[in-house]
Write a protein that holds these residues in place. Structure first.
Motif, PDB file in Angstrom:
ATOM      1  N   THR A 180       6.204   3.416   2.332  1.00 22.72           N
ATOM      2  CA  THR A 180       5.177   4.279   2.915  1.00 22.72           C
ATOM      3  C   THR A 180       5.295   5.674   2.320  1.00 22.72           C
ATOM      4  OG1 THR A 180       5.177   3.012   4.987  1.00 22.72           O
ATOM      5  CG2 THR A 180       4.291   5.249   5.068  1.00 22.72           C
ATOM      6  N   VAL A 181       4.209   6.133   1.710  1.00 24.67           N
ATOM      7  CA  VAL A 181       4.175   7.435   1.041  1.00 24.67           C
ATOM      8  C   VAL A 181       3.270   8.368   1.848  1.00 24.67           C
ATOM      9  CG1 VAL A 181       3.586   8.682  -1.071  1.00 24.67           C
ATOM     10  CG2 VAL A 181       4.507   6.352  -1.204  1.00 24.67           C
ATOM     11  N   VAL A 182       3.780   9.557   2.166  1.00 25.35           N
ATOM     12  CA  VAL A 182       3.009  10.553   2.904  1.00 25.35           C
ATOM     13  C   VAL A 182       2.855  11.789   2.019  1.00 25.35           C
ATOM     14  CG1 VAL A 182       2.755  11.816   5.066  1.00 25.35           C
ATOM     15  CG2 VAL A 182       4.088   9.698   5.021  1.00 25.35           C
ATOM     16  N   VAL A 183       1.608  12.143   1.737  1.00 23.43           N
ATOM     17  CA  VAL A 183       1.292  13.289   0.883  1.00 23.43           C
ATOM     18  C   VAL A 183       0.959  14.484   1.771  1.00 23.43           C
ATOM     19  CG1 VAL A 183      -0.293  14.148  -0.882  1.00 23.43           C
ATOM     20  CG2 VAL A 183       0.441  11.759  -0.926  1.00 23.43           C
ATOM     21  N   ALA A 184       1.494  15.642   1.484  1.00 25.83           N
ATOM     22  CA  ALA A 184       1.264  16.823   2.322  1.00 25.83           C
ATOM     23  C   ALA A 184      -0.183  17.296   2.212  1.00 25.83           C
ATOM     24  CB  ALA A 184       2.217  17.946   1.919  1.00 25.83           C
ATOM     25  N   GLY A 185      -0.785  17.602   3.366  1.00 29.07           N
ATOM     26  CA  GLY A 185      -2.118  18.186   3.410  1.00 29.07           C
ATOM     27  C   GLY A 185      -2.051  19.675   3.666  1.00 29.07           C
ATOM     28  N   ASN A 186      -3.207  20.306   3.794  1.00 26.42           N
ATOM     29  CA  ASN A 186      -3.227  21.754   4.005  1.00 26.42           C
ATOM     30  C   ASN A 186      -2.706  22.150   5.375  1.00 26.42           C
ATOM     31  OD1 ASN A 186      -5.870  20.444   4.643  1.00 26.42           O
ATOM     32  ND2 ASN A 186      -6.332  22.449   5.536  1.00 26.42           N
ATOM     33  N   VAL A 208       5.890  13.503  -0.048  1.00 28.39           N
ATOM     34  CA  VAL A 208       5.584  14.315  -1.228  1.00 28.39           C
ATOM     35  C   VAL A 208       5.149  15.680  -0.724  1.00 28.39           C
ATOM     36  CG1 VAL A 208       4.294  14.448  -3.380  1.00 28.39           C
ATOM     37  CG2 VAL A 208       4.849  12.207  -2.399  1.00 28.39           C
ATOM     38  N   ASP A 209       6.041  16.649  -0.806  1.00 30.30           N
ATOM     39  CA  ASP A 209       5.825  17.941  -0.160  1.00 30.30           C
ATOM     40  C   ASP A 209       4.949  18.883  -0.966  1.00 30.30           C
ATOM     41  OD1 ASP A 209       7.811  18.037  -2.088  1.00 30.30           O
ATOM     42  OD2 ASP A 209       8.938  19.635  -1.098  1.00 30.30           O
ATOM     43  N   GLN A 210       4.990  18.786  -2.281  1.00 31.97           N
ATOM     44  CA  GLN A 210       4.230  19.687  -3.137  1.00 31.97           C
ATOM     45  C   GLN A 210       3.991  19.015  -4.484  1.00 31.97           C
ATOM     46  OE1 GLN A 210       6.569  23.167  -4.263  1.00 31.97           O
ATOM     47  NE2 GLN A 210       8.431  22.075  -3.721  1.00 31.97           N
ATOM     48  N   VAL A 211       3.147  19.639  -5.304  1.00 30.63           N
ATOM     49  CA  VAL A 211       2.876  19.079  -6.626  1.00 30.63           C
ATOM     50  C   VAL A 211       4.179  19.022  -7.408  1.00 30.63           C
ATOM     51  CG1 VAL A 211       1.607  19.368  -8.778  1.00 30.63           C
ATOM     52  CG2 VAL A 211       0.555  20.025  -6.618  1.00 30.63           C
ATOM     53  N   ARG A 212       4.467  17.844  -7.925  1.00 28.47           N
ATOM     54  CA  ARG A 212       5.719  17.647  -8.640  1.00 28.47           C
ATOM     55  C   ARG A 212       5.466  17.003  -9.998  1.00 28.47           C
ATOM     56  NH1 ARG A 212      10.290  18.379  -5.956  1.00 28.47           N
ATOM     57  NH2 ARG A 212      10.235  18.685  -3.689  1.00 28.47           N
ATOM     58  N   ARG A 258       1.824   1.772  -9.628  1.00 30.15           N
ATOM     59  CA  ARG A 258       2.199   3.129 -10.020  1.00 30.15           C
ATOM     60  C   ARG A 258       1.249   4.074  -9.286  1.00 30.15           C
ATOM     61  NH1 ARG A 258       4.260   4.421 -15.747  1.00 30.15           N
ATOM     62  NH2 ARG A 258       5.868   5.309 -14.409  1.00 30.15           N
ATOM     63  N   LEU A 259       1.836   4.935  -8.456  1.00 29.55           N
ATOM     64  CA  LEU A 259       1.065   5.839  -7.607  1.00 29.55           C
ATOM     65  C   LEU A 259       1.326   7.281  -8.020  1.00 29.55           C
ATOM     66  CD1 LEU A 259      -0.619   6.428  -4.933  1.00 29.55           C
ATOM     67  CD2 LEU A 259       1.617   6.639  -3.814  1.00 29.55           C
ATOM     68  N   ALA A 260       0.267   8.007  -8.364  1.00 33.68           N
ATOM     69  CA  ALA A 260       0.360   9.451  -8.610  1.00 33.68           C
ATOM     70  C   ALA A 260      -0.055  10.170  -7.344  1.00 33.68           C
ATOM     71  CB  ALA A 260      -0.543   9.857  -9.773  1.00 33.68           C
ATOM     72  N   ALA A 261       0.739  11.143  -6.910  1.00 29.24           N
ATOM     73  CA  ALA A 261       0.497  11.828  -5.646  1.00 29.24           C
ATOM     74  C   ALA A 261       0.232  13.309  -5.892  1.00 29.24           C
ATOM     75  CB  ALA A 261       1.700  11.662  -4.716  1.00 29.24           C
ATOM     76  N   LEU A 262      -0.880  13.795  -5.328  1.00 28.60           N
ATOM     77  CA  LEU A 262      -1.263  15.198  -5.488  1.00 28.60           C
ATOM     78  C   LEU A 262      -1.489  15.796  -4.102  1.00 28.60           C
ATOM     79  CD1 LEU A 262      -1.925  17.419  -7.577  1.00 28.60           C
ATOM     80  CD2 LEU A 262      -4.310  16.687  -7.457  1.00 28.60           C
ATOM     81  N   PRO A 263      -0.460  16.449  -3.521  1.00 24.41           N
ATOM     82  CA  PRO A 263      -0.644  17.115  -2.229  1.00 24.41           C
ATOM     83  C   PRO A 263      -1.666  18.242  -2.335  1.00 24.41           C
ATOM     84  CG  PRO A 263       1.679  16.897  -2.784  1.00 24.41           C
ATOM     85  CD  PRO A 263       0.905  16.578  -4.029  1.00 24.41           C
ATOM     86  N   PHE A 264      -1.998  18.830  -1.191  1.00 26.68           N
ATOM     87  CA  PHE A 264      -2.942  19.948  -1.171  1.00 26.68           C
ATOM     88  C   PHE A 264      -2.446  21.068  -2.085  1.00 26.68           C
ATOM     89  CE2 PHE A 264      -4.144  24.100   0.652  1.00 26.68           C
ATOM     90  CZ  PHE A 264      -5.514  24.012   0.488  1.00 26.68           C
TER      91      PHE A 264
END
Length: 410
Positions: free
Chosen positions: A74-80, A105-109, A129-135
């Motif tokens: 389970t992947v959780v991406v940070a929102g605003n 995923v706390d910030q853009v990495r 393969r998952l790319a994650a882009l938080p706010f």
């Protein structure tokens, strides 16, 4: 993949806690995950309603996420609305280092530091393969040479970040085995927003044609579930699981089930959610309310009553007609008209920008000058929950001068 988003745990409706509703709908999401047994679960941002959630709200969120992680990574991406610092802390407590199968995923990495995650699927026969882009706050793209960040600066910056992640995802890509997913917390131009989101959403926009070409893009930020129009590849907002205000009362809430396999089109299936108390809006006479009373049992009910004179007993009369509804500040039609200057229901929270706009009108300021001030006011409000301090031009100029000092003449 199961895609969910914008839980906003900790949200209250006009001061009424919604713990009961959150518990019900989050349990429903867990049950759906257990039914479908996905290979991956993605939450695309705004786990909490504020960047400083209470201890009880953190416990509620982590208990549900840990249950989901027993079904699939389970992947959780940070929102605003989320705190990057809290997300870093959660990852330390419950992340892959302790074997929980939870990824925050706390910030853009960069890709090698958690920007791109890889998971086995179908017993190892396939790979996700998952790319994650938080706010991403517009301040990230602030340039010393320009006084303000423009929409074009933001769009270009977002394209560059996405391109870097996409390039990393495609390294070693096997078209017979790999599935590419993208998760981002961003407003895409043209997406349908609720009245409250129209008034408050101040984040810059990204164009739908700029989204990366992958099997599926899991979007967060907008509460109304919807597909993004424009791109030929699937991109969707799963939306919030509960209506956040009465402007969302008629939304059909859902999570999204994504069935992807190399070599064939992706199948996207919204799975409706039915838990949590309904939000309802009524306008009419007390006699009409009496005739329809049964349908409002157990709802949050917003009323605009017509055909009555102010006598101080309106709330009592309504309580007798709909005793099992949670009534939100009933109004008489004549009284409501006095609030028309606000342009929206003054009870819907947050209403500070609209109240400020009304104040400017009252003091004689309107038009472009007023809207410029309102925009600045909204930007200041958004900075309250942003942990990254905005750049200070004087400080940047001083730092530049110190880095390029004059050489003393010999």
């Amino acid at each position: 993949m199961l895609h969910t988003s914008d839980w906003h745990i900790g949200h209250t409706l006009h001061g009424f806690p919604r713990n009961e509703d959150f518990d019900a709908v989050l349990a429903e999401i867990v049950a759906i995950a257990q039914e479908y047994r996905p290979d991956l679960i993605v939450h695309s941002g705004d786990l909490f309603h504020t960047s400083r959630p209470t201890g009880r709200d953190m416990i509620r969120a982590l208990q549900v996420l840990i249950r989901l992680a027993t079904v699939a990574p389970t992947v959780v991406v940070a929102g605003n609305h989320d705190s990057p610092t809290y997300f870093e802390f959660f990852d330390l407590l419950t992340g892959p280092s302790v074997g929980r199968g939870l990824f925050f995923v706390d910030q853009v990495r960069p890709a090698h530091e958690g920007g791109v995650l890889t998971f086995d699927a179908c017993g190892g026969e396939q790979r996700i393969r998952l790319a994650a882009l938080p706010f991403v706050h517009p301040n990230r793209f602030w340039q010393r040479s320009a006084p303000d960040t423009s929409y074009s600066d933001y769009a270009e910056g977002m394209r560059e970040l996405q391109a870097q992640l996409l390039e990393a995802m495609r390294e070693g890509y096997d078209p017979d085995r790999d599935i590419l997913f993208f998760a981002a917390h961003v407003y895409i131009t043209g997406a349908k927003r609720s009245p409250r989101e129209q008034a408050m959403d101040v984040s810059f926009e990204a164009a739908p044609e700029d989204l990366p070409k992958v099997s599926y893009t899991a979007l967060g930020h907008i509460h109304c579930p919807q597909a993004v129009r424009g791109p030929k590849f699937p991109a969707r907002y799963s939306g919030s699981p509960l209506a956040m205000d009465f402007g969302e009362a008629n939304d059909s809430k859902s999570v999204v089930i994504v069935d992807a396999e190399p070599g064939r089109p992706v199948r996207v299936q919204p799975r409706p959610l039915s838990s949590g108390r309904r939000l309802a809006v009524f306008e009419g006479t007390l006699d009409k309310l009496r005739a329809e009373a049964a349908q409002y049992d157990g709802t949050f009910l917003k009323l605009l009553i017509t055909g009555e004179e102010p006598d101080g007993t309106l709330s009592q009369k309504i309580a007798e007609i709909v005793p099992d509804a949670i009534v939100i500040r009933p109004e008489l039609a004549g009284e409501a008209a006095t609030d028309a200057i606000l342009g929206c229901d003054p009870g819907d929270e947050p209403d500070l920008p609209d109240a400020f706009r009304a104040f400017l009108v009252q003091v004689g300021l309107s038009g472009a000058a007023a809207e410029s001030m309102v925009t600045a006011f909204i930007q200041l409000l958004s900075e309250v929950d942003d942990e990254t301090p905005p750049p200070v031009r004087a400080e940047e100029l001083l730092r530049a001068a110190l880095e390029d000092t004059w050489a003393e003449a010999s």
